[in-house]
Write an enzyme that holds these catalytic residues in place. Structure first.
Site, mmCIF file in Angstrom:
data_model
loop_
_atom_site.group_PDB
_atom_site.id
_atom_site.type_symbol
_atom_site.label_atom_id
_atom_site.label_comp_id
_atom_site.label_asym_id
_atom_site.label_seq_id
_atom_site.Cartn_x
_atom_site.Cartn_y
_atom_site.Cartn_z
ATOM 1 N N ARG A 477 0.746 -1.139 0.021
ATOM 2 C CA ARG A 477 0.080 -0.019 -0.002
ATOM 3 C C ARG A 477 0.890 1.319 -0.024
ATOM 4 O O ARG A 477 1.519 1.507 1.077
ATOM 5 C CB ARG A 477 -0.974 -0.082 1.165
ATOM 6 C CG ARG A 477 -1.941 1.041 1.286
ATOM 7 C CD ARG A 477 -2.702 1.081 2.516
ATOM 8 N NE ARG A 477 -1.844 2.020 3.505
ATOM 9 C CZ ARG A 477 -1.872 1.903 4.814
ATOM 10 N NH1 ARG A 477 -2.454 0.830 5.295
ATOM 11 N NH2 ARG A 477 -1.107 2.627 5.502
ATOM 12 N N HIS A 481 -3.641 4.855 4.620
ATOM 13 C CA HIS A 481 -4.831 4.113 4.886
ATOM 14 C C HIS A 481 -5.967 4.873 4.258
ATOM 15 O O HIS A 481 -6.735 4.196 3.443
ATOM 16 C CB HIS A 481 -5.035 3.649 6.051
ATOM 17 C CG HIS A 481 -6.358 2.898 6.106
ATOM 18 N ND1 HIS A 481 -6.541 1.681 5.885
ATOM 19 C CD2 HIS A 481 -7.488 3.401 7.065
ATOM 20 C CE1 HIS A 481 -8.027 1.317 6.163
ATOM 21 N NE2 HIS A 481 -8.421 2.086 6.516
ATOM 22 N N TYR A 490 3.891 5.384 11.544
ATOM 23 C CA TYR A 490 4.151 4.236 11.736
ATOM 24 C C TYR A 490 5.026 3.338 10.876
ATOM 25 O O TYR A 490 5.315 2.128 10.745
ATOM 26 C CB TYR A 490 2.744 3.149 11.755
ATOM 27 C CG TYR A 490 1.752 3.241 10.929
ATOM 28 C CD1 TYR A 490 1.812 2.368 9.743
ATOM 29 C CD2 TYR A 490 0.829 4.260 10.973
ATOM 30 C CE1 TYR A 490 0.901 2.427 8.621
ATOM 31 C CE2 TYR A 490 -0.195 4.400 10.062
ATOM 32 C CZ TYR A 490 0.006 3.589 8.906
ATOM 33 O OH TYR A 490 -1.034 3.597 7.814
#
Length: 583
Positions: A477, A481, A490
């Site tokens: 990805r 998100h 993160y």
């Protein structure tokens, strides 16, 4: 034939019941040439890397060099031929060979290859994904079936057809072989030699000519080239491209989806829409899978599969109307942006809660089975969804009820902020299939051709056996998100950039076109500019449209409005009349 091939075989057979001794094969090279190249089966190498790799051995000046090729670099270990011979285990006839599992690495005798330049063997042997987990690559399309032995002592291989440079793999560097007799076999044509062939004129009847060119360039993949849905022309011209060229439509729609993601994400940042999620880095999954499905196949998506809907005919205007929640939105403004759905295109409306679509898809597949339809349900979800209870319920229902369904897991490395290293300790998602008695395959999710082939065979298996198949597509990805997320909290920007540079599916498909077709840089640039303009035009039209009527809040659930909802509708109207300046 020993002198003809310039080598001698010495075989020493020990007593079969003495486990302390091994059957050994000693190669004593007697060469007139300065080099001889042969390939050793993929296996665990006792080197500083300790990882799966493909070994290439070369004799040079009386010494034997071993080159362990990997996705990043290779280690070179030199051994004196006269002091330490090459040792490999040879199975006895009627014993190990008769019990060989399709998942075991080839332990047959090393096959002699012609004297070639190792620099042409640029294909990686392993792939590295999130968490620095290494996976062996195979070019063999093999769906693991219930009853077969799972790969012991290693992880499940990743099926791949096309490398990052746009060439089809020749199988020489595969780190995993299902069938020993086929490992690294018939295709010895390197990427360098295939690139030197004259590219055909594809202006008229492009796909038949392209297939012939690819079959000559990659003889190992003749059968796959003939049946891969991305290489087959459409029966009728596609409405959006006005052509039957499936390959160029795939590239065009990959560009379209990426431009739509960029523009609508920026629109959210500007406050023009409330929410958005991009698909950047996962486009090959969408269009590869969509090309192998029919309109009768029911799609249960999560929220990062807009490309499947686009392939089926959902227009840019329909996408933007939904994101702006206007009067033309098929959901009548009652859903968050990117929660698409279309009854006409057999694409079930997206639901925000994770995993709810999995048992629903199992139920739809069971209905297809009872109705006797030659169609499957396909359910998409992320690696995070596989940690929900609905995942277990849905897969167990499908397995026990023998439902024709494809469970398609997009393993993109992160479930919002939770890395796969924190989410499971096993070998990904595909390794769970044997526990359900389910067929399964792991595929390179950045290779559109491999995804198309895997879904085609999975659908064929599901219909023939009336049984589910689990596919795990390895991808990454590249975006956040969602617009509510900051992924740099993160993961590092360097990690994102590394995967974008090394494994971007759009770049890989573009490399394929530039290497095998006469498509020019200016033509590719025009496609990008045209798609960007089309998205902006659709967004502007969507923004000018009126909002849906508030009465739609109470319709389409009950045939007759119950008293409780009638009361709420009246209360809403009274509220709006009391505070008209607020709305």
């Amino acid at each position: 034939n020993c002198r003809k091939h310039q080598f001698i075989w010495f075989s020493f057979q020990t007593h079969p019941f003495k486990r302390s001794k091994l059957t050994v094969l000693v190669f004593a090279m007697m060469l007139r040439q300065s080099k001889l190249l042969f390939r050793s089966p993929a296996r665990k190498i006792a080197s500083m890397h300790g990882e799966l790799a493909t070994c290439v051995w070369r004799k040079s000046e009386g010494r034997l060099e071993r080159r362990c090729l990997s996705s990043v670099n290779y280690a070179v270990e030199e051994e004196n031929i006269s002091e330490q011979p090459l040792i490999t285990r040879i199975p006895e006839k009627g014993t190990e060979q008769s019990r060989v599992s399709p998942f075991q690495h080839s332990l047959a005798e090393p096959e002699l290859m012609p004297d070639i330049d190792t620099s042409s063997l640029s294909s990686p042997s392993i792939l590295t994904y999130t968490g620095n987990k290494n996976y062996p690559i195979t070019t063999e399309l093999h769906i693991f079936k219930p009853g077969e032995d799972a790969p012991a002592g290693s992880c499940w291989p990743v099926f791949r057809l096309m490398d990052e440079n746009g060439t089809f793999r020749n199988g020489l560097n595969d780190a995993f072989g299902f069938h020993p007799s086929q490992t690294g076999a018939s295709n010895t044509l390197s990427a360098a030699s295939s690139a030197s062939k004259k590219i055909p004129d594809l202006k008229e009847h492009p796909l038949p000519k392209l297939r012939e060119y690819l079959k000559k360039s990659y003889p190992l993949h003749v059968d796959e080239i003939e049946q891969n849905d991305l290489l087959l022309p459409s029966k009728y011209a596609y409405e959006d491209t006005k052509s039957d060229d499936t390959v160029m439509r795939c590239y065009t729609q990959m560009v379209r989806l990426r431009e739509m993601d960029n523009i609508l994400q920026n629109a959210q940042r500007q406050g023009r829409i409330s929410f958005y999620m991009t698909c950047r880095g996962e486009e090959a999954i969408h269009f590869g899978a969509a090309s192998a499905l029919d309109l009768d196949d029911v799609v249960f998506a999560q929220y990062r599969e807009a490309g499947l809907l686009m392939w089926r005919g959902f227009t840019l205007q329909q996408f933007t109307d939904q994101c702006f929640s206007n009067e033309s939105d098929l959901g009548k403004g009652r859903q968050m942006p990117i929660h698409y759905g279309s009854r006409a295109l057999n694409y079930q409306t997206i639901s925000s809660p994770l995993g709810t679509q999995i048992p629903q898809a199992s139920g739809a597949a069971y209905r297809l089975k009872l109705a006797g339809k030659k169609a499957v349900a396909i359910c998409f979800f992320g690696d995070g969804c596989a940690s929900t209870t609905d995942f277990h319920s849905g897969l167990n229902f499908a397995a026990t009820l023998k439902c024709p369904i494809i469970f398609f897991c997009r393993n993109n490395g992160y479930a919002i902020s939770t890395s796969v290293t924190e989410q499971y300790n096993g070998d990904g998602i595909v390794s769970r299939a044997p526990g359900y008695g389910m067929a399964a395959i792991r595929v390179d999710g950045n290779d559109a051709f491999a995804v198309s082939a895997a879904v085609r065979e999975a659908k064929k298996y599901a219909l023939e056996h009336s049984a589910p198949v689990l596919i795990e597509a390895m991808s990454y990805r590249q975006g956040h998100h969602s617009t509510s997320d900051d992924s740099l909290r993160y993961r590092s920007a360097q990690e994102v950039q590394k995967f974008a540079d090394e494994s971007d599916p759009l770049s890989r498909f573009q490399n394929f076109l530039q290497r095998h077709t006469d498509t020019t840089d200016s033509e590719l640039k025009n496609i990008e500019e045209n798609e960007k303009s089309a998205v902006i035009d659709a967004m502007r039209q969507a923004e000018r449209k009126q909002s849906p009527s508030l009465d739609n809040l109470f319709t389409d659930v009950y045939h007759n409005l119950p008293p409780s909802l009638s009361e709420q509708q009246m209360q809403l109207k009274e509220h709006l009349q009391k505070y008209p300046e607020k709305y």
